[in-house]
Scaffold this motif. Structure first.
Motif, short mmCIF file in Angstrom:
data_model
loop_
_atom_site.label_atom_id
_atom_site.label_comp_id
_atom_site.label_asym_id
_atom_site.label_seq_id
_atom_site.Cartn_x
_atom_site.Cartn_y
_atom_site.Cartn_z
N LEU A 179 0.87 -1.18 0.00
CA LEU A 179 0.00 0.00 0.00
C LEU A 179 0.91 1.22 0.00
O LEU A 179 1.82 1.32 0.82
CB LEU A 179 -0.89 0.03 1.25
N THR A 180 0.66 2.16 -0.90
CA THR A 180 1.45 3.38 -1.00
C THR A 180 0.50 4.57 -0.86
O THR A 180 -0.47 4.67 -1.62
CB THR A 180 2.18 3.47 -2.35
N ILE A 181 0.79 5.45 0.09
CA ILE A 181 -0.08 6.62 0.27
C ILE A 181 0.06 7.53 -0.94
O ILE A 181 1.15 7.96 -1.29
CB ILE A 181 0.27 7.38 1.57
N ARG A 182 -1.07 7.80 -1.61
CA ARG A 182 -1.07 8.67 -2.79
C ARG A 182 -1.77 9.99 -2.51
O ARG A 182 -1.62 10.94 -3.27
CB ARG A 182 -1.68 7.97 -3.98
N GLY A 183 -2.57 10.04 -1.45
CA GLY A 183 -3.27 11.28 -1.14
C GLY A 183 -3.72 11.34 0.30
O GLY A 183 -4.01 10.32 0.92
N LEU A 184 -3.75 12.57 0.83
CA LEU A 184 -4.23 12.86 2.18
C LEU A 184 -5.17 14.05 2.06
O LEU A 184 -4.74 15.13 1.66
CB LEU A 184 -3.06 13.19 3.10
N GLU A 185 -6.44 13.85 2.34
CA GLU A 185 -7.44 14.89 2.16
C GLU A 185 -8.17 15.17 3.46
O GLU A 185 -8.58 14.24 4.15
CB GLU A 185 -8.46 14.45 1.09
N HIS A 186 -8.34 16.45 3.76
CA HIS A 186 -9.14 16.83 4.92
C HIS A 186 -10.61 16.68 4.54
O HIS A 186 -11.02 17.05 3.43
CB HIS A 186 -8.85 18.27 5.32
N GLN A 187 -11.38 16.11 5.45
CA GLN A 187 -12.82 15.94 5.23
C GLN A 187 -13.51 16.34 6.53
O GLN A 187 -13.66 15.52 7.43
CB GLN A 187 -13.14 14.50 4.86
N GLY A 188 -13.88 17.62 6.62
CA GLY A 188 -14.44 18.12 7.87
C GLY A 188 -13.42 18.00 8.97
O GLY A 188 -12.27 18.42 8.83
N ASP A 189 -13.83 17.40 10.07
CA ASP A 189 -12.93 17.22 11.21
C ASP A 189 -12.03 16.00 11.08
O ASP A 189 -11.21 15.74 11.94
CB ASP A 189 -13.75 17.09 12.50
N ASP A 190 -12.20 15.24 10.01
CA ASP A 190 -11.46 14.01 9.83
C ASP A 190 -10.56 14.11 8.60
O ASP A 190 -10.50 15.14 7.94
CB ASP A 190 -12.44 12.83 9.67
N GLY A 191 -9.85 13.03 8.30
CA GLY A 191 -8.98 12.99 7.13
C GLY A 191 -9.17 11.69 6.38
O GLY A 191 -9.44 10.65 6.98
N LEU A 240 -9.82 8.67 8.86
CA LEU A 240 -9.09 8.76 10.13
C LEU A 240 -9.49 10.04 10.86
O LEU A 240 -9.81 11.05 10.24
CB LEU A 240 -7.58 8.80 9.89
N ARG A 241 -9.43 9.98 12.19
CA ARG A 241 -9.59 11.20 12.99
C ARG A 241 -8.35 12.06 12.81
O ARG A 241 -7.24 11.56 12.75
CB ARG A 241 -9.73 10.85 14.48
N ARG A 242 -8.57 13.36 12.72
CA ARG A 242 -7.45 14.29 12.63
C ARG A 242 -7.16 14.89 13.99
O ARG A 242 -8.04 15.02 14.83
CB ARG A 242 -7.79 15.44 11.67
N HIS A 293 -6.39 18.20 16.06
CA HIS A 293 -6.81 19.59 15.86
C HIS A 293 -5.91 20.53 16.65
O HIS A 293 -5.59 20.27 17.80
CB HIS A 293 -8.27 19.77 16.29
N SER A 294 -5.51 21.62 15.99
CA SER A 294 -4.65 22.61 16.66
C SER A 294 -5.48 23.40 17.66
O SER A 294 -6.70 23.44 17.60
CB SER A 294 -4.03 23.55 15.64
N ALA A 295 -4.80 24.09 18.56
CA ALA A 295 -5.48 24.91 19.56
C ALA A 295 -6.33 25.98 18.88
O ALA A 295 -7.43 26.30 19.34
CB ALA A 295 -4.46 25.55 20.50
N SER A 296 -5.85 26.55 17.76
CA SER A 296 -6.62 27.59 17.07
C SER A 296 -7.90 27.01 16.47
O SER A 296 -8.93 27.66 16.47
CB SER A 296 -5.78 28.28 15.99
N GLU A 297 -7.83 25.78 15.97
CA GLU A 297 -9.04 25.16 15.44
C GLU A 297 -10.04 24.90 16.55
O GLU A 297 -11.23 25.08 16.37
CB GLU A 297 -8.70 23.81 14.77
N LEU A 298 -9.53 24.45 17.70
CA LEU A 298 -10.43 24.12 18.81
C LEU A 298 -11.02 25.36 19.46
O LEU A 298 -12.08 25.29 20.06
CB LEU A 298 -9.69 23.27 19.85
N SER A 299 -10.33 26.51 19.37
CA SER A 299 -10.84 27.73 20.01
C SER A 299 -11.43 28.71 19.01
O SER A 299 -11.67 29.84 19.35
CB SER A 299 -9.70 28.40 20.80
N GLY A 300 -11.65 28.25 17.79
CA GLY A 300 -12.20 29.11 16.74
C GLY A 300 -13.66 29.44 16.99
O GLY A 300 -14.25 29.07 18.01
N PRO A 301 -14.29 30.16 16.06
CA PRO A 301 -15.69 30.54 16.21
C PRO A 301 -16.58 29.33 16.44
O PRO A 301 -16.43 28.30 15.80
CB PRO A 301 -16.04 31.21 14.86
#
Length: 181
Positions: A128-140, A165-167, A169-177
């Motif tokens: 298995l070779t990783i070909r892509g990593l995409e953000h999908q909402g709060d997950d990846g 997969l679960r992503r 989250h940075s502190a800025s993402e967690l404290s955002g609007p």
């Protein structure tokens, strides 16, 4: 012959905790990289493997077990079931799920093309070779190329898997609007 005594075994510094016993260090979605390869051990298929898969799948087409039928229809030997070959790309056959075990949510999708016949006696080399990593909402979503080569270096299967997969989250993402308080 030397005698072995349990008095010679050092006591562990920390008590054993099965929750922290990992095959490889745990990683998260953000730690994965495009191009990383996760190989499975090679495996030589036998008639017993094919017979076991035939029993489980209930696929009784003679191309899979009747050597004379297979030869009369242009095959060198009985053909291993395609789904059995695809099964060798299962992520659990590699170390991949050990890397992502704590963040794994779901196996989303699988597709493949069967490029060459596989016969009993062939040795398969899955990866298995990783070909892509995409953000999908709060997950990846991790997209992998799934490949299997045989002992002659021929690509016998080419496919794609997608995992959710679960992503982290940075502190800025967690404290955002909308995340106050």
């Amino acid at each position: 012959m030397a005698q072995f005594s349990t008095d010679q075994v050092a006591a562990p510094a920390e008590p054993f905790d099965p929750e922290t016993f990992h095959v490889v260090p745990a990683r998260e979605f953000e730690d994965l990289r495009v191009g990383e390869v996760f190989r499975a051990p090679s495996r030589t298929l036998t008639d017993a493997h094919a017979a076991a898969f035939q029993t489980v799948s209930a696929d009784n087409h003679p191309v899979h077990y009747d050597a004379e039928w297979a030869r009369r229809h242009g095959h060198a030997a009985p053909v291993v079931h395609g789904l059995q070959v695809l099964a060798f790309t299962a992520p659990g056959a590699t170390l991949f799920p050990h890397f992502i075990g704590e963040v794994f949510i779901a196996f989303l999708e699988v597709s493949c093309a069967f490029l060459k016949e596989v016969h009993s006696g062939d040795t398969l080399y899955p990866a298995l070779t990783i070909r892509g990593l995409e953000h999908q909402g709060d997950d990846g979503v991790v997209i992998t190329d799934a490949t299997i080569h045989n002992q002659r270096g021929e690509l016998v299967l080419s496919g794609r898997h997608k995992y959710l997969l679960r992503r982290r989250h940075s502190a800025s993402e967690l404290s955002g609007p909308g995340n106050e308080g």
